[in-house]
Design an enzyme around this catalytic site. Structure first.
Site, PDB file in Angstrom:
ATOM      1  N   SER A  51      45.005  33.708  36.456  1.00  0.00           N
ATOM      2  CA  SER A  51      45.230  33.293  35.059  1.00  0.00           C
ATOM      3  C   SER A  51      46.617  33.643  34.527  1.00  0.00           C
ATOM      4  CB  SER A  51      44.168  33.919  34.155  1.00  0.00           C
ATOM      5  OG  SER A  51      44.327  35.319  34.101  1.00  0.00           O
ATOM      6  N   GLY A  53      50.763  35.497  35.782  1.00  0.00           N
ATOM      7  CA  GLY A  53      51.634  36.035  36.834  1.00  0.00           C
ATOM      8  C   GLY A  53      51.590  35.245  38.133  1.00  0.00           C
ATOM      9  N   LEU A 140      45.008  40.131  42.250  1.00  0.00           N
ATOM     10  CA  LEU A 140      44.513  40.993  41.169  1.00  0.00           C
ATOM     11  C   LEU A 140      45.499  42.109  40.864  1.00  0.00           C
ATOM     12  CD1 LEU A 140      40.754  41.874  41.718  1.00  0.00           C
ATOM     13  CD2 LEU A 140      41.751  40.145  40.243  1.00  0.00           C
ATOM     14  N   TYR A 236      57.073  53.773  43.089  1.00  0.00           N
ATOM     15  CA  TYR A 236      56.378  52.583  43.595  1.00  0.00           C
ATOM     16  C   TYR A 236      55.974  52.755  45.060  1.00  0.00           C
ATOM     17  CZ  TYR A 236      54.479  47.977  43.600  1.00  0.00           C
ATOM     18  OH  TYR A 236      53.576  46.948  43.688  1.00  0.00           O
ATOM     19  N   LEU A 274      59.163  40.976  39.211  1.00  0.00           N
ATOM     20  CA  LEU A 274      59.236  40.043  38.086  1.00  0.00           C
ATOM     21  C   LEU A 274      58.515  40.603  36.890  1.00  0.00           C
ATOM     22  CD1 LEU A 274      58.542  36.567  39.704  1.00  0.00           C
ATOM     23  CD2 LEU A 274      60.617  37.335  38.600  1.00  0.00           C
ATOM     24  N   THR A 276      55.796  40.684  34.557  1.00  0.00           N
ATOM     25  CA  THR A 276      54.432  40.195  34.340  1.00  0.00           C
ATOM     26  C   THR A 276      53.733  41.235  33.492  1.00  0.00           C
ATOM     27  OG1 THR A 276      53.489  41.319  36.258  1.00  0.00           O
ATOM     28  CG2 THR A 276      54.318  39.090  36.633  1.00  0.00           C
TER      29      THR A 276
END
Ligand code: NAI
Length: 393
Positions: A51, A53, A140, A236, A274, A276
């Site tokens: 829905s 990204g 997800l 990360y 990016l 999102t």
């Protein structure tokens, strides 16, 4: 109601239905103009997390390149007379209306993708409407997961492992450079993050659909990962989320064994950083993205989710019978981001930043614009003073 932008700690609490429609239609219009190189493209596609990204981009690309029938599974808040829906709810309705105009099947299952009930509902929909699927995209990004068997709740956290971490970041609303101090994760938090964002649920989906014979011969599945530069490693790649991504990447290998029974294949695609809804809340990442965007735009290499996934389909997944991968079997769509000239320049600019002063030589405006756009804000063509029913799209 008049729908205004409300952002709390980099999380947008509202979305604009008219602006979300502009966002989706702009992406579709861009795709319409692109050459349909490669293929054959999949005709029946399931996107988990389709829905917003990268997942939404995957759904749009599949539709525009292969005229695919698509099913999206995502978690949304419905609108009320006084409260807006999630952007994903608006995006999905707009996208599906556009697909229906072309006579294409497009439907969504809204609910918790981690649950057995939603897996069953989705399987029933595939069996009834599509027969089988040719591609499953697993996209997800979730802060929590309720284990379908034990009922236990696991929470994902974005933390370093081993020691606390301190680095420069940028306050997106003020544009001022600040120092982010992030406490190290506990062992339990590492494990919980792997439970939420690792490969276990991807595997459950594949096993479940395979048992029900809903995976077509030659089916492909792809999940998305990230590596990034050393400056973001502690929070990360070497942090809790990195452990989950390692698990996701390992799972692709296991899925390949399951899928060999139907001549299928599983991939992890390492994508570009990016803006999102998920990435905006990762500490340090907004500073990196603001610098990266500026450098990549200057070199004419900037892509957003739609452009990345268009490249995934046309130059990786559906170009030749052999999909190009790195030594670890991963597809690399972060190849432009990780180029030496790009990273060298980002690093140089990173070293110019000073705590308490405004970000320099970065593209904070680009970051903010993109964040606004994915929530339906910031479009000159939209009258944001108009009275809008948040339930109408
Ligand atoms: P996003 O926040 O835009 O999309 C997440 C999707 O997951 C949405 O459709 C949302 O509704 C759905 N979702 C969340 N919890 C759910 C649940 N319990 N049940 C059903 N649906 C649920 O996130 P984004 O950034 O597109 O992330 C997708 C994947 O791409 C993630 O695995 C992320 O790590 C990866 N990725 C993201 C990058 C970035 O810079 N944004 C870079 C590389 C990889």
């Amino acid at each position: 109601m008049i729908i205004t932008k409300k952002i709390l700690r980099n999380v947008s609490l509202t979305a604009h239905p008219v602006g979300c429609a502009v966002f989706v239609k702009e992406q579709l219009a861009w795709l319409e103009k692109q050459p349909k190189v490669g293929g054959p493209f999949p005709k029946r596609v399931l996107v988990i997390g389709g829905s917003t990204g990268y997942g939404l981009a995957s759904r749009m690309v599949a539709t525009m390149l292969g005229k695919a029938a698509t099913i999206n599974v995502s978690f949304e808040r419905e609108p009320t007379a006084t409260k807006t829906a999630t952007p994903g709810w608006y995006n999905t309705h707009v996208f599906e209306k556009e697909a229906h105009k072309e006579g294409l099947f497009a439907k969504s299952v809204f609910g918790d993708a981690f649950s057995l009930a939603i897996k069953e509902e989705t399987a029933a929909l595939i069996a009834k409407e599509l027969g089988q699927i040719d591609l499953l995209v697993y996209s997800l990004a979730s802060p929590l997961r309720i284990d379908p068997v034990t009922g236990e709740t696991y929470r994902s956290v974005l933390k370093p492992i081993g020691e606390d971490y301190q680095a420069l970041s940028v306050d997106v609303s003020s544009g001022i450079i600040e120092t982010a101090v992030i406490e190290k994760a506990t062992d339990a938090q590492v494990q919980e993050t792997v439970k939420v964002m690792g490969g276990e649920d991807w595997q459950l989906w594949i096993d479940f659909l395979h048992e029900k014979k809903l995976l077509a011969d030659g089916v492909k599945t792809v999940a998305y990962s990230y590596i990034g530069p050393e400056v973001t490693y502690p929070v990360y790649r070497e942090g809790t989320i990195g452990k989950a991504k390692e698990d996701l990447e390992r799972t692709a290998g296991e899925l390949n064994q399951t899928l060999s029974a139907v001549g299928g294949a599983a991939y992890v695609s390492v994508n570009k950083a990016l803006v999102t809804r998920a990435s905006a809340v990762i500490p340090v990442v907004p500073l990196y993205i603001a610098l990266l965007y500026k450098v990549m735009k200057e070199k004419g290499l900037h892509e957003e989710c739609t452009q990345q996934i268009y490249r995934l389909f046309t130059e990786r997944l559906y170009k030749n019978s052999t999909v190009p991968v790195d030594h670890f079997g991963r597809i690399r769509l972060d190849d432009w981001e990780m180029r030496d000239d790009i990273q060298g320049e980002v690093e140089r600019r990173w070293n110019l930043q000073k705590e308490g002063t405004a970000l320099i030589e970065g593209d904070l405006a680009g970051f903010r614009d993109e964040y606004d756009h994915i929530h339906g804000f910031g479009y000159p063509s939209v009258d944001y003073n108009a009275d809008v029913d948040p339930r109408e799209i």
